[in-house]
Design an enzyme around this catalytic site. Structure first.
Site, mmCIF file in Angstrom:
data_model
loop_
_atom_site.group_PDB
_atom_site.id
_atom_site.type_symbol
_atom_site.label_atom_id
_atom_site.label_comp_id
_atom_site.label_asym_id
_atom_site.label_seq_id
_atom_site.Cartn_x
_atom_site.Cartn_y
_atom_site.Cartn_z
ATOM 1 N N GLU A 182 0.830 -1.200 0.000
ATOM 2 C CA GLU A 182 0.000 0.000 0.000
ATOM 3 C C GLU A 182 0.862 1.246 0.000
ATOM 4 O OE1 GLU A 182 -2.683 0.027 3.380
ATOM 5 O OE2 GLU A 182 -2.859 -2.143 3.225
ATOM 6 N N CYS A 197 3.201 8.552 1.487
ATOM 7 C CA CYS A 197 3.663 7.583 2.473
ATOM 8 C C CYS A 197 3.906 6.267 1.741
ATOM 9 C CB CYS A 197 2.588 7.414 3.545
ATOM 10 S SG CYS A 197 2.971 6.143 4.758
ATOM 11 N N CYS A 239 5.604 -7.213 7.785
ATOM 12 C CA CYS A 239 6.608 -6.671 8.711
ATOM 13 C C CYS A 239 6.898 -7.716 9.781
ATOM 14 C CB CYS A 239 6.073 -5.393 9.370
ATOM 15 S SG CYS A 239 7.288 -4.561 10.414
ATOM 16 N N CYS A 280 4.658 -5.181 16.291
ATOM 17 C CA CYS A 280 4.042 -4.207 17.208
ATOM 18 C C CYS A 280 2.571 -4.587 17.397
ATOM 19 C CB CYS A 280 4.164 -2.790 16.643
ATOM 20 S SG CYS A 280 5.877 -2.322 16.355
ATOM 21 N N CYS A 330 -0.480 -2.920 15.354
ATOM 22 C CA CYS A 330 -0.250 -2.611 13.943
ATOM 23 C C CYS A 330 -0.779 -3.711 13.018
ATOM 24 C CB CYS A 330 1.249 -2.410 13.726
ATOM 25 S SG CYS A 330 1.675 -2.080 12.011
ATOM 26 N N ASN A 340 -5.102 4.235 15.097
ATOM 27 C CA ASN A 340 -6.098 3.982 14.054
ATOM 28 C C ASN A 340 -6.681 2.602 14.310
ATOM 29 O OD1 ASN A 340 -6.092 6.219 12.241
ATOM 30 N ND2 ASN A 340 -4.076 5.568 11.547
HETATM 31 N N1 SAH Z 1 8.240 0.147 10.925
HETATM 32 C C1 SAH Z 1 8.369 1.562 10.974
HETATM 33 C C2 SAH Z 1 7.575 2.313 9.936
HETATM 34 C C3 SAH Z 1 6.183 1.880 9.598
HETATM 35 S S1 SAH Z 1 4.904 2.235 10.739
HETATM 36 C C4 SAH Z 1 8.078 2.064 12.364
HETATM 37 O O1 SAH Z 1 7.796 1.249 13.236
HETATM 38 O O2 SAH Z 1 8.203 3.252 12.616
HETATM 39 C C5 SAH Z 1 4.748 3.979 10.804
HETATM 40 C C6 SAH Z 1 4.151 4.477 12.119
HETATM 41 O O3 SAH Z 1 2.774 4.097 12.226
HETATM 42 C C7 SAH Z 1 4.860 3.869 13.324
HETATM 43 O O4 SAH Z 1 5.069 4.844 14.320
HETATM 44 C C8 SAH Z 1 3.848 2.840 13.771
HETATM 45 O O5 SAH Z 1 4.039 2.468 15.098
HETATM 46 C C9 SAH Z 1 2.543 3.556 13.496
HETATM 47 N N2 SAH Z 1 1.378 2.680 13.482
HETATM 48 C C10 SAH Z 1 1.283 1.379 13.162
HETATM 49 N N3 SAH Z 1 0.043 0.910 13.324
HETATM 50 C C11 SAH Z 1 -0.706 1.943 13.756
HETATM 51 C C12 SAH Z 1 -2.081 2.101 14.113
HETATM 52 N N4 SAH Z 1 -2.939 1.087 14.079
HETATM 53 N N5 SAH Z 1 -2.477 3.325 14.505
HETATM 54 C C13 SAH Z 1 -1.629 4.369 14.568
HETATM 55 N N6 SAH Z 1 -0.334 4.279 14.239
HETATM 56 C C14 SAH Z 1 0.138 3.088 13.854
#
Ligand code: SAH
Length: 360
Positions: free
Chosen positions: A106, A119, A126, A130, A133, A306
């Site tokens: 995406e 973006c 990944c 986390c 995510c 989100n």
């Molecule tokens: N792997 C990298 C970049 C991709 S995620 C990182 O961890 O930074 C980009 C940002 O979106 C990160 O800060 C991540 O923690 C956040 N993110 C992921 N899922 C999310 C969600 N459901 N709601 C809000 N932010 C989210």
């Protein structure tokens, strides 16, 4: 440079032709020579690809049709097939792209007054895991090639009106960019190349889960990219619960590496903090975060989570979000709440791909 080492070599799937969008000039020149074509065609082709937003070879109307046919035989237009396109009421646009081997990624175009931010993704899935995510729910399939990273910018560029221009790139899509460091850097080289897309390094932000050795390598690259570190917790124990890779890296090592990044580049570090209701959003945790970042040249980006349909975690309400912010502010830590874009489309990163895979 041998084929094997070519930075823009696509991942081979069913179609082994190179994607013309990301073939370097040197290679295109060699190809033109071997096809018996004049050098000046390079400039014409580049102009079509970079400035004029076409989507097929047939639109290159100032090229002789024989040359267009030769191009079609030897090149694909791009690495992707567009299989999804959502437009939100705030004109945020999200694309779901199918790669040559059938995998999906995406990328997103966000519009603000005077600003167009894209973006982009760096991996299929990944490995970081986390807990909030969508991108990591199915693990990682593979790295994107440099071409696949770079071309997302060009594909999004094609969605815009003639008077719009991409001003910023954030590497915050699917994947951990620093876990695909070599391809990421090659793509960023092309993006910042004056003869290519010509974007300033200071307009590009790389977001990382926090891989200390890679952050140091990034610092030593001598470039002025912005670094965003996904912190999400003010102490070791909570961070390991929310961001499992923290177990092996350690919070202090990440902060040290980020300090090193600031020392080497002079670029202020952004710390991202996704607010999860009842998990990391209470005022004491804001105090703890302020203590952790005190004295650092940092900015905190608070991101209300989100929603991800597979997960029960949610964002806190607005009052709680505001009080977290005011604790940071009262302690002198610069912080902002990230404005939500594309709220009425599948906004959470990786959500669109996840939904599509669930349907398949
Ligand atoms: N792997 C990298 C970049 C991709 S995620 C990182 O961890 O930074 C980009 C940002 O979106 C990160 O800060 C991540 O923690 C956040 N993110 C992921 N899922 C999310 C969600 N459901 N709601 C809000 N932010 C989210």
């Amino acid at each position: 440079m041998s084929e094997q080492n070519s930075p823009l070599l696509p991942v081979l799937g069913t179609d082994e032709r190179r994607p013309l969008l990301s073939v370097p000039d040197s290679e295109l020149l060699a190809w033109l020579a071997s096809a018996g074509q004049k050098k000046f065609r390079l400039k014409q082709i580049r102009k079509w690809l970079i400035e004029r937003r076409i989507t097929s070879f047939d639109e290159m109307t100032d090229l002789p049709s024989a040359l267009r046919e030769q191009l079609k035989t030897d090149f694909r237009f791009s690495s992707f097939e567009q299989v999804g396109h959502q437009v939100a009421s705030d004109r945020t646009e999200k694309l779901l792209l199918k790669l040559n081997d059938g995998e999906l990624v995406e990328c997103v175009l966000m519009r603000d007054p005077g600003r167009r931010t894209v973006c982009i993704s760096t991996q299929v899935g990944c490995a970081m895991g986390c807990v909030f995510c969508a991108s990591g729910l199915l693990g990682v399939k593979r790295d994107l090639s440099a071409a696949e990273i770079y071309e997302q910018v060009l594909v999004l560029h094609r969605l815009m009106e003639d008077d719009e221009k991409i001003t910023n790139v954030v590497v915050m899509g699917i994947g951990e960019p620093l876990a695909n460091y070599r391809n990421l850097m090659e793509a960023l080289e092309v993006l910042t190349d004056a003869d290519g897309f010509g974007l300033g390094a200071r307009r590009i932000t790389v977001s990382t889960v926090g891989l200390p050795a890679k952050i140091r390598e990034f610092a030593d690259s001598g470039r002025q990219f912005n670094l965003a570190v996904s912190l999400h917790a003010p102490n070791e124990q909570l961070r390991t619960e929310i961001v499992p890779v923290n177990k092996g890296t350690g919070l202090q090592q990440i902060l040290d590496a980020a300090d090193y990044y600031f020392d080497r580049t002079g670029r202020r570090i952004s710390y991202e903090y996704v607010l999860l209701s009842g998990i990391n959003d209470n005022p004491q945790q804001a105090e703890e975060l302020a203590r952790l970042l005190r004295g650092r040249n940092a900015h905190v980006n608070l991101i209300p989570m989100n929603g991800v349909s597979e997960l029960v975690m949610t964002a806190p309400g607005e009052p709680r979000t505001r009080s977290f912010l005011s604790v940071l502010e009262s302690r002198g830590i610069p912080a902002t709440i990230r404005k939500r874009k594309g709220a009425d489309i599948d906004a959470a990163c990786g959500q669109l791909r996840l939904n599509r895979q669930a349907e398949a």
